[in-house]
Design a protein around this motif. Sequence first.
Motif, PDB file in Angstrom:
ATOM      1  N   THR A 106       0.727  -1.150  -0.245  1.00 46.55           N
ATOM      2  CA  THR A 106      -0.169   0.061   0.025  1.00 46.55           C
ATOM      3  C   THR A 106       0.832   1.312   0.049  1.00 46.55           C
ATOM      4  O   THR A 106       0.386   2.111  -0.806  1.00 46.55           O
ATOM      5  N   LEU A 107       2.226   0.892   0.649  1.00 47.84           N
ATOM      6  CA  LEU A 107       2.917   2.249   0.567  1.00 47.84           C
ATOM      7  C   LEU A 107       3.228   2.724  -0.527  1.00 47.84           C
ATOM      8  O   LEU A 107       3.324   3.337  -1.398  1.00 47.84           O
ATOM      9  N   GLY A 108       3.784   2.045  -1.087  1.00 50.49           N
ATOM     10  CA  GLY A 108       4.157   1.585  -2.695  1.00 50.49           C
ATOM     11  C   GLY A 108       2.830   2.051  -3.835  1.00 50.49           C
ATOM     12  O   GLY A 108       2.755   2.986  -4.584  1.00 50.49           O
ATOM     13  N   THR A 109       1.678   1.993  -3.567  1.00 47.80           N
ATOM     14  CA  THR A 109       0.254   2.625  -4.378  1.00 47.80           C
ATOM     15  C   THR A 109      -0.419   3.904  -3.925  1.00 47.80           C
ATOM     16  O   THR A 109      -0.411   4.653  -4.396  1.00 47.80           O
ATOM     17  N   ALA A 110       0.183   4.141  -2.296  1.00 49.90           N
ATOM     18  CA  ALA A 110       0.389   5.531  -2.048  1.00 49.90           C
ATOM     19  C   ALA A 110       1.739   6.519  -2.221  1.00 49.90           C
ATOM     20  O   ALA A 110       1.180   7.525  -3.020  1.00 49.90           O
ATOM     21  N   PHE A 111       2.076   6.463  -2.513  1.00 47.07           N
ATOM     22  CA  PHE A 111       3.587   7.271  -2.809  1.00 47.07           C
ATOM     23  C   PHE A 111       3.606   7.930  -4.641  1.00 47.07           C
ATOM     24  O   PHE A 111       3.472   7.900  -4.994  1.00 47.07           O
ATOM     25  N   THR A 112       2.800   6.459  -5.270  1.00 51.33           N
ATOM     26  CA  THR A 112       2.619   6.541  -6.441  1.00 51.33           C
ATOM     27  C   THR A 112       1.628   7.423  -6.986  1.00 51.33           C
ATOM     28  O   THR A 112       1.628   7.792  -7.880  1.00 51.33           O
ATOM     29  N   ALA A 113       0.554   7.172  -6.351  1.00 46.49           N
ATOM     30  CA  ALA A 113      -0.468   8.500  -6.138  1.00 46.49           C
ATOM     31  C   ALA A 113      -0.221   9.191  -6.174  1.00 46.49           C
ATOM     32  O   ALA A 113      -0.670  10.754  -6.407  1.00 46.49           O
ATOM     33  N   ALA A 114       0.145   9.295  -5.408  1.00 45.25           N
ATOM     34  CA  ALA A 114       1.177  10.320  -4.874  1.00 45.25           C
ATOM     35  C   ALA A 114       1.624  11.457  -5.456  1.00 45.25           C
ATOM     36  O   ALA A 114       1.106  12.724  -5.973  1.00 45.25           O
ATOM     37  N   GLY A 115       2.429  10.721  -6.750  1.00 43.46           N
ATOM     38  CA  GLY A 115       3.629  11.713  -7.636  1.00 43.46           C
ATOM     39  C   GLY A 115       2.448  11.638  -8.811  1.00 43.46           C
ATOM     40  O   GLY A 115       2.828  12.887  -9.541  1.00 43.46           O
ATOM     41  N   PHE A 116       1.014  11.023  -9.225  1.00 35.54           N
ATOM     42  CA  PHE A 116       0.018  11.308 -10.551  1.00 35.54           C
ATOM     43  C   PHE A 116      -0.299  12.869  -9.455  1.00 35.54           C
ATOM     44  O   PHE A 116      -0.349  13.675 -10.670  1.00 35.54           O
ATOM     45  N   ALA A 117      -0.540  13.113  -8.586  1.00 39.33           N
ATOM     46  CA  ALA A 117      -1.296  14.283  -7.818  1.00 39.33           C
ATOM     47  C   ALA A 117      -0.667  15.424  -8.009  1.00 39.33           C
ATOM     48  O   ALA A 117      -1.141  16.657  -8.609  1.00 39.33           O
ATOM     49  N   MET A 118       0.813  15.415  -7.632  1.00 36.16           N
ATOM     50  CA  MET A 118       2.121  16.144  -8.017  1.00 36.16           C
ATOM     51  C   MET A 118       2.397  16.711  -9.421  1.00 36.16           C
ATOM     52  O   MET A 118       3.232  17.916  -9.238  1.00 36.16           O
ATOM     53  N   GLN A 119       2.071  15.873 -10.062  1.00 37.97           N
ATOM     54  CA  GLN A 119       2.066  15.812 -11.582  1.00 37.97           C
ATOM     55  C   GLN A 119       1.036  16.545 -12.559  1.00 37.97           C
ATOM     56  O   GLN A 119       1.872  17.347 -13.185  1.00 37.97           O
ATOM     57  N   TYR A 120      -0.014  17.367 -11.355  1.00 35.28           N
ATOM     58  CA  TYR A 120      -0.668  18.165 -11.681  1.00 35.28           C
ATOM     59  C   TYR A 120      -0.483  19.512 -11.721  1.00 35.28           C
ATOM     60  O   TYR A 120      -0.815  20.627 -12.991  1.00 35.28           O
ATOM     61  N   TRP A 121       0.543  19.812 -10.944  1.00 34.39           N
ATOM     62  CA  TRP A 121       1.487  20.859 -10.503  1.00 34.39           C
ATOM     63  C   TRP A 121       3.281  21.101 -11.724  1.00 34.39           C
ATOM     64  O   TRP A 121       3.132  21.999 -11.994  1.00 34.39           O
ATOM     65  N   PHE A 122       3.440  19.952 -11.417  1.00 33.93           N
ATOM     66  CA  PHE A 122       5.379  19.374 -11.722  1.00 33.93           C
ATOM     67  C   PHE A 122       5.484  18.722 -12.741  1.00 33.93           C
ATOM     68  O   PHE A 122       5.456  17.124 -12.437  1.00 33.93           O
ATOM     69  N   PRO A 123       4.748  18.766 -14.114  1.00 35.51           N
ATOM     70  CA  PRO A 123       4.714  17.481 -14.572  1.00 35.51           C
ATOM     71  C   PRO A 123       5.810  16.974 -15.615  1.00 35.51           C
ATOM     72  O   PRO A 123       5.782  16.305 -15.789  1.00 35.51           O
ATOM     73  N   GLY A 124       7.333  18.175 -15.300  1.00 34.14           N
ATOM     74  CA  GLY A 124       7.820  17.545 -15.669  1.00 34.14           C
ATOM     75  C   GLY A 124       9.052  17.194 -14.059  1.00 34.14           C
ATOM     76  O   GLY A 124       9.511  16.351 -15.169  1.00 34.14           O
ATOM     77  N   VAL A 125       8.957  16.254 -13.507  1.00 35.08           N
ATOM     78  CA  VAL A 125       9.404  15.967 -12.216  1.00 35.08           C
ATOM     79  C   VAL A 125       8.214  14.624 -12.482  1.00 35.08           C
ATOM     80  O   VAL A 125       7.595  14.216 -12.546  1.00 35.08           O
ATOM     81  N   PRO A 126       9.293  13.410 -12.727  1.00 41.86           N
ATOM     82  CA  PRO A 126       9.654  11.916 -13.070  1.00 41.86           C
ATOM     83  C   PRO A 126       8.761  11.861 -11.241  1.00 41.86           C
ATOM     84  O   PRO A 126       8.684  11.879 -10.278  1.00 41.86           O
ATOM     85  N   ILE A 127       7.734  10.581 -11.344  1.00 43.95           N
ATOM     86  CA  ILE A 127       6.803  10.890 -10.472  1.00 43.95           C
ATOM     87  C   ILE A 127       8.289   9.590  -9.699  1.00 43.95           C
ATOM     88  O   ILE A 127       7.552   9.574  -8.447  1.00 43.95           O
ATOM     89  N   TRP A 128       8.757   8.617  -9.460  1.00 45.11           N
ATOM     90  CA  TRP A 128       9.327   8.046  -8.303  1.00 45.11           C
ATOM     91  C   TRP A 128      10.502   8.680  -7.918  1.00 45.11           C
ATOM     92  O   TRP A 128      10.571   8.481  -6.392  1.00 45.11           O
ATOM     93  N   ALA A 129      10.489  10.272  -8.370  1.00 45.08           N
ATOM     94  CA  ALA A 129      11.857  11.169  -7.070  1.00 45.08           C
ATOM     95  C   ALA A 129      10.244  11.935  -6.481  1.00 45.08           C
ATOM     96  O   ALA A 129      10.648  11.479  -5.263  1.00 45.08           O
ATOM     97  N   TRP A 130       9.414  11.834  -6.434  1.00 45.87           N
ATOM     98  CA  TRP A 130       8.052  12.058  -5.330  1.00 45.87           C
ATOM     99  C   TRP A 130       7.502  11.318  -4.472  1.00 45.87           C
ATOM    100  O   TRP A 130       7.639  11.405  -3.047  1.00 45.87           O
ATOM    101  N   CYS A 131       7.761   9.869  -5.149  1.00 48.48           N
ATOM    102  CA  CYS A 131       7.860   8.460  -4.392  1.00 48.48           C
ATOM    103  C   CYS A 131       9.522   8.424  -3.138  1.00 48.48           C
ATOM    104  O   CYS A 131       8.740   8.057  -1.997  1.00 48.48           O
TER     105      CYS A 131
END
Length: 470
Positions: A106-131
Motif C-alpha cells: 500500500t505504501l507503494g500505491t500511495a507514493f505512486t498516487a501522490a506522484g500522480f497528484a504532484m504531476q498536476y502542478w509539476f508535470p516535468g518532475v518524474p513520479i519516482w522522485a516524488w515517491c
Amino acid sequence: MSSQNHTGEFQRSMQARHLIMLSLGGVIGSGLFFGTGHIIANVGAFGTVLAYLIGAFMVYLIMLSLGELSVAHPNPGSFYLYAGRYISPASGYTVAWLYWLNWTVTLGTAFTAAGFAMQYWFPGVPIWAWCLIFGTLIFLLNVIDTRFFAESEFYLSLIKVITIQVFIILGACVFLDVIPFGQTGNPGLTNLIGNGELLPNGIAPLLFTMVTVCFAYSGTELIGVAAGETKNPERVIPIAVRASLVRLVIFFVGTVLIVAALVPASEATVSKSPFITVFEQMGIPYAADIFNFVIVTAILSSANTGLFASGRMVWSLGHDGMMPKSLAKLNKRGVPVNALAFSMLGGLLALASSVIAADTVFVILTSIVGFSTVGVWLSISISHYKFRKIYLAEGGKLEDLKYKSPWFPFVPVMGAIMCVVVMVGMGIDPEQRIALYCGIPFCVACYWVYHMTRKVQVKKAAKKAAQQEK
C-alpha cells in the motif's frame, strides 16, 4: 512512561478520536481518489455506486467480527494472534505476513498516487522522485513517537474528512443547479441511468472490480491493530467501530455517487483523479488546486497509517520469535524503529514507476493489496466464528463478553462467503490474476517457512534437553 520500552512495552497513548481518525485515515486514500476512476471506466456510474454499497456491507460484517475479537484480545498485531489461536499457528504466521504485504505494498500505491497528484502542478518532475521524497517524510513521521504519530494522523485525516464533506455539499449544489457545471451543464442522472442499461457491460465486470473496492476500503481493520496501544479498549473500540462505519458509508457512498454521476465513464482514468475532473468542471477558482492538495495529504495520511500497521505486524513476528529479535526492539519512546525500516521495503516498489508506466504499476500494486486485504478479512471472519464457538463450548456466557457481534453466526459466515466470491472474481479477470499469481505462492511459502522453522526449533529444543540430561 519509563525508559524500559526496549523490553517490549508499547505506549497506550491512543484515545477514541485517534482510533476513529486512524481507521478513516487508512481508508480514505489512493483507492478512493484514483481507484474510483478505474471502477467507473469498467462498470459505469451505477455499477460503481452498487459496488461500493456491496463493499460497505462486506466491511460492516468484518468490522462486527473484529469488534468482538479485538475487545476480547486487545493486543498489537491482533490478526496474527486471532488466526494463530483460533485457526492454526501456521495460519497466524501467514496472516501476519499477508497483512504486512498488504500495507507495505500500500505504501507503494500511495507514493505512486501522490506522484500522480504532484504531476498536476509539476508535470516535468518524474513520479519516482516524488515517491522518494514522500517515503522519507512518512518514515520520519512514524519514528518520532506513537503520540506524535497519532496526532499527525488525526489532523491529516481531519483535513480530508472536512474536504469530503465540502465536496458532497458542492456536488449537491451542482445537482440543484446552484453551481454551473462545465459547458453542457448539470448531467443529472444521465450518467447513472445512461440509455436504460444500468450495467452496460454486464454483471461480470462488477465482480472483477470488487477487488479494487476492497482495496479502497482496506484500512478499516486498523482498529484491531491499534487496540494494543489504546486506552480502555473495551470502551473505545466499540465506539470507534460504530463511528467509523457510519462515516465510511457516508463518505464513500456519498462521494462516489457524486463522482459517478458527474464523470462519464469515457473520461474516467487511473492516472487522473475523477475528483479533480469534477472540480475543474465546476469552474470555482483554484478549487481543483485546493482539492489536489487535499488529495496529496489524504494519500500521505493513508501511507502514514500503512507504515504504522506493517511495522506493528513485523514487531509482533519478531516479538514471538518468528523473525529476528532485532525487529522487536523498541526505542526509549516505545517505537519499533527497526520494524518500520523493514516495512519501508514495499514503498520501494513505487520506484518501479521509473522503468514501467506508472498507471500500470498502480493497477498491479492495487490488485496485490486487494488480495491480501481480502485474505486478512477472511481470517477475521473464520477466527470470529471459531472464537465464539470455543468460548461457548468452554462454558463462557454471552453476557460476559464486553462487546459481542449481533446476528451470529450470519455475520462471520456471510463475511467469509463474500471474501471467497471476491477472490473468485480475481481469478476470472485476466487483469486481476496477477494478484493470485503473487498472493497464493506467497501464502504457500509462508506455511512452508513456518513448518520448516518449527522443525528446526523442535530439533534444537530436543538437542538442548538431551545435553541437559547428560
